[in-house]
Design a protein around this motif. Structure first.
Motif, PDB file in Angstrom:
ATOM      1  N   MET A   1       1.016  -1.402  -0.073  1.00  0.00           N
ATOM      2  CA  MET A   1      -0.105   0.220  -0.084  1.00  0.00           C
ATOM      3  C   MET A   1       0.886   1.302   0.023  1.00  0.00           C
ATOM      4  SD  MET A   1      -2.791   0.835   2.528  1.00  0.00           S
ATOM      5  CE  MET A   1      -3.074   2.468   3.172  1.00  0.00           C
ATOM      6  N   SER A   2       0.414   2.021  -0.829  1.00  0.00           N
ATOM      7  CA  SER A   2       1.507   3.219  -1.147  1.00  0.00           C
ATOM      8  C   SER A   2       0.991   4.303  -0.188  1.00  0.00           C
ATOM      9  CB  SER A   2       1.670   3.852  -2.433  1.00  0.00           C
ATOM     10  OG  SER A   2       0.348   4.314  -2.934  1.00  0.00           O
ATOM     11  N   ILE A   3       2.025   5.362   0.439  1.00  0.00           N
ATOM     12  CA  ILE A   3       1.806   6.438   1.027  1.00  0.00           C
ATOM     13  C   ILE A   3       1.870   7.729   0.409  1.00  0.00           C
ATOM     14  CG2 ILE A   3       2.531   5.291   3.327  1.00  0.00           C
ATOM     15  CD1 ILE A   3       5.307   6.346   3.028  1.00  0.00           C
ATOM     16  N   PRO A   4       1.239   8.954   0.784  1.00  0.00           N
ATOM     17  CA  PRO A   4       1.494  10.209  -0.024  1.00  0.00           C
ATOM     18  C   PRO A   4       2.879  10.705   0.232  1.00  0.00           C
ATOM     19  CG  PRO A   4       0.013  10.318   2.079  1.00  0.00           C
ATOM     20  CD  PRO A   4       0.584   8.976   2.157  1.00  0.00           C
ATOM     21  N   PHE A   5       3.333  11.005  -0.913  1.00  0.00           N
ATOM     22  CA  PHE A   5       4.603  12.112  -0.981  1.00  0.00           C
ATOM     23  C   PHE A   5       4.555  13.116  -0.066  1.00  0.00           C
ATOM     24  CE2 PHE A   5       4.892   9.504  -5.157  1.00  0.00           C
ATOM     25  CZ  PHE A   5       6.160   9.096  -5.107  1.00  0.00           C
ATOM     26  N   PRO A   6       5.546  13.173   0.610  1.00  0.00           N
ATOM     27  CA  PRO A   6       5.491  14.481   1.516  1.00  0.00           C
ATOM     28  C   PRO A   6       5.524  15.937   0.794  1.00  0.00           C
ATOM     29  CG  PRO A   6       7.688  13.515   1.251  1.00  0.00           C
ATOM     30  CD  PRO A   6       6.917  12.654   0.584  1.00  0.00           C
ATOM     31  N   VAL A   7       5.749  16.251  -0.381  1.00  0.00           N
ATOM     32  CA  VAL A   7       5.765  17.173  -1.264  1.00  0.00           C
ATOM     33  C   VAL A   7       5.297  16.863  -2.632  1.00  0.00           C
ATOM     34  CG1 VAL A   7       7.765  18.381  -0.020  1.00  0.00           C
ATOM     35  CG2 VAL A   7       8.288  17.023  -2.178  1.00  0.00           C
ATOM     36  N   HIS A   8       4.475  18.001  -3.141  1.00  0.00           N
ATOM     37  CA  HIS A   8       3.770  17.659  -4.565  1.00  0.00           C
ATOM     38  C   HIS A   8       4.994  17.923  -5.453  1.00  0.00           C
ATOM     39  CE1 HIS A   8       1.070  18.389  -7.932  1.00  0.00           C
ATOM     40  NE2 HIS A   8       1.614  19.625  -7.835  1.00  0.00           N
ATOM     41  N   ILE A   9       5.050  16.975  -6.389  1.00  0.00           N
ATOM     42  CA  ILE A   9       6.058  16.875  -7.409  1.00  0.00           C
ATOM     43  C   ILE A   9       5.133  16.502  -8.370  1.00  0.00           C
ATOM     44  CG2 ILE A   9       8.298  15.887  -8.408  1.00  0.00           C
ATOM     45  CD1 ILE A   9       8.955  15.122  -5.393  1.00  0.00           C
ATOM     46  N   VAL A  12       6.280  13.519 -11.030  1.00  0.00           N
ATOM     47  CA  VAL A  12       6.355  12.364 -10.260  1.00  0.00           C
ATOM     48  C   VAL A  12       4.652  11.633 -10.266  1.00  0.00           C
ATOM     49  CG1 VAL A  12       6.771  11.200  -8.074  1.00  0.00           C
ATOM     50  CG2 VAL A  12       8.455  12.489  -9.158  1.00  0.00           C
ATOM     51  N   GLU A  13       4.116  12.737  -9.937  1.00  0.00           N
ATOM     52  CA  GLU A  13       2.530  12.146  -9.895  1.00  0.00           C
ATOM     53  C   GLU A  13       1.875  11.797 -11.224  1.00  0.00           C
ATOM     54  OE1 GLU A  13       0.808  15.173  -7.458  1.00  0.00           O
ATOM     55  OE2 GLU A  13       2.179  15.085  -5.946  1.00  0.00           O
ATOM     56  N   HIS A  14       2.505  12.652 -12.392  1.00  0.00           N
ATOM     57  CA  HIS A  14       1.714  12.482 -13.399  1.00  0.00           C
ATOM     58  C   HIS A  14       2.035  10.918 -14.115  1.00  0.00           C
ATOM     59  CE1 HIS A  14       0.538  13.304 -17.677  1.00  0.00           C
ATOM     60  NE2 HIS A  14       1.539  13.016 -17.978  1.00  0.00           N
ATOM     61  N   LEU A  15       3.401  10.648 -13.985  1.00  0.00           N
ATOM     62  CA  LEU A  15       4.008   9.496 -14.404  1.00  0.00           C
ATOM     63  C   LEU A  15       3.549   8.243 -13.519  1.00  0.00           C
ATOM     64  CD1 LEU A  15       7.601  10.631 -15.435  1.00  0.00           C
ATOM     65  CD2 LEU A  15       5.653   9.892 -16.968  1.00  0.00           C
ATOM     66  N   GLY A  16       2.954   8.420 -12.410  1.00  0.00           N
ATOM     67  CA  GLY A  16       2.462   7.146 -11.526  1.00  0.00           C
ATOM     68  C   GLY A  16       3.281   6.503 -10.653  1.00  0.00           C
ATOM     69  N   LEU A  17       4.281   7.212 -10.180  1.00  0.00           N
ATOM     70  CA  LEU A  17       5.062   6.699  -9.204  1.00  0.00           C
ATOM     71  C   LEU A  17       4.467   6.631  -7.963  1.00  0.00           C
ATOM     72  CD1 LEU A  17       7.583   7.668 -11.155  1.00  0.00           C
ATOM     73  CD2 LEU A  17       8.799   7.596  -9.569  1.00  0.00           C
ATOM     74  N   MET A  53      13.454   7.669 -11.303  1.00  0.00           N
ATOM     75  CA  MET A  53      13.217   6.923 -10.136  1.00  0.00           C
ATOM     76  C   MET A  53      14.284   7.032  -9.397  1.00  0.00           C
ATOM     77  SD  MET A  53      11.189   3.714 -11.975  1.00  0.00           S
ATOM     78  CE  MET A  53      10.472   3.004 -10.459  1.00  0.00           C
ATOM     79  N   LEU A  54      15.567   6.843  -9.673  1.00  0.00           N
ATOM     80  CA  LEU A  54      16.887   6.895  -8.841  1.00  0.00           C
ATOM     81  C   LEU A  54      16.958   8.130  -8.164  1.00  0.00           C
ATOM     82  CD1 LEU A  54      19.176   4.873 -11.315  1.00  0.00           C
ATOM     83  CD2 LEU A  54      18.477   4.265  -8.887  1.00  0.00           C
ATOM     84  N   ASP A  55      16.724   9.317  -8.864  1.00  0.00           N
ATOM     85  CA  ASP A  55      17.009  10.378  -8.172  1.00  0.00           C
ATOM     86  C   ASP A  55      15.923  10.812  -7.290  1.00  0.00           C
ATOM     87  OD1 ASP A  55      17.814  13.202  -8.330  1.00  0.00           O
ATOM     88  OD2 ASP A  55      15.965  13.904  -9.040  1.00  0.00           O
ATOM     89  N   VAL A  56      14.643  10.533  -7.423  1.00  0.00           N
ATOM     90  CA  VAL A  56      13.502  10.737  -6.467  1.00  0.00           C
ATOM     91  C   VAL A  56      13.671   9.616  -5.359  1.00  0.00           C
ATOM     92  CG1 VAL A  56      11.015  10.584  -6.235  1.00  0.00           C
ATOM     93  CG2 VAL A  56      11.893  11.436  -8.323  1.00  0.00           C
ATOM     94  N   ALA A  57      14.077   8.487  -5.431  1.00  0.00           N
ATOM     95  CA  ALA A  57      14.089   7.580  -4.302  1.00  0.00           C
ATOM     96  C   ALA A  57      15.322   8.031  -3.388  1.00  0.00           C
ATOM     97  CB  ALA A  57      14.547   6.040  -4.956  1.00  0.00           C
ATOM     98  N   MET A  58      16.510   8.372  -4.028  1.00  0.00           N
ATOM     99  CA  MET A  58      17.382   8.790  -3.293  1.00  0.00           C
ATOM    100  C   MET A  58      17.250  10.170  -2.467  1.00  0.00           C
ATOM    101  SD  MET A  58      20.923   7.868  -5.441  1.00  0.00           S
ATOM    102  CE  MET A  58      20.567   8.796  -6.878  1.00  0.00           C
ATOM    103  N   ALA A  59      16.697  10.964  -3.104  1.00  0.00           N
ATOM    104  CA  ALA A  59      16.376  12.411  -2.704  1.00  0.00           C
ATOM    105  C   ALA A  59      15.258  12.199  -1.562  1.00  0.00           C
ATOM    106  CB  ALA A  59      15.816  13.363  -3.660  1.00  0.00           C
ATOM    107  N   HIS A  60      14.357  11.407  -1.682  1.00  0.00           N
ATOM    108  CA  HIS A  60      13.478  11.151  -0.524  1.00  0.00           C
ATOM    109  C   HIS A  60      14.091  10.246   0.603  1.00  0.00           C
ATOM    110  CE1 HIS A  60      10.260  12.496  -3.256  1.00  0.00           C
ATOM    111  NE2 HIS A  60       9.436  12.538  -2.209  1.00  0.00           N
TER     112      HIS A  60
END
Length: 155
Positions: A1-9, A12-17, A53-60
């Protein structure tokens, strides 16, 4: 089950991550590939998608270290990233980011994208800088100009 992203990107949201994990210097994202959106001419995940995906995962992963701060902690920007591709990405992909070392202003991270079988598709390392705000409003933009180099025939 996914959780909300802490910030609006928006991208990322458009691509469905989907954000699956976000705690203790780690983050995990997932994405089920859509052949009409996420693939290249070989019908496998586009390399740019894997890099994002790598950039977003590492930044998060870096951002997760401050997630309990009253204001969510500082923002974060990518300073540099090096990526290696091992195999084509297909099906549902998982990107995992981990903080290897962090200071008050910087985070040094590692990430990997895995396919459904758990095989590594891509690996990256990245350096991220924590920022309170990105100074972009009111900045003037200028066209790039070419500076001739000695001996390049443009003297």
């Amino acid at each position: 089950m996914s959780i909300p992203f802490p910030v609006h990107i928006p991208l990322v949201e458009h691509l469905g991550l989907r954000l699956e994990r976000f705690a203790d210097g780690e983050a995990e994202l997932s994405l089920t590939l859509d052949a009409d959106v996420h693939t290249n001419s070989f019908k496998v995940a586009h390399g740019g998608l894997l890099m994002m995906m790598l950039d977003v995962a590492m930044a998060h992963a870096a951002r997760s270290r401050n997630k309990d701060a009253p204001d969510g902690g500082p923002g974060i920007v990518t300073i540099e990233m090096k990526t290696s591709f091992m195999r084509p990405g297909q099906g549902t992909l998982r990107a995992v980011g981990t903080v290897m070392h962090a200071t008050a202003k910087m985070a040094f991270c590692e990430g990997r994208v895995l396919d459904e079988a758990g095989q590594i598709c891509a690996h990256a390392t990245g350096t991220f800088k924590f920022l309170r705000a990105l100074p972009v409003s009111g900045r003037a933009t200028q066209a790039l100009s070419r500076v001739p180099l000695q001996g390049d025939g443009s003297d």
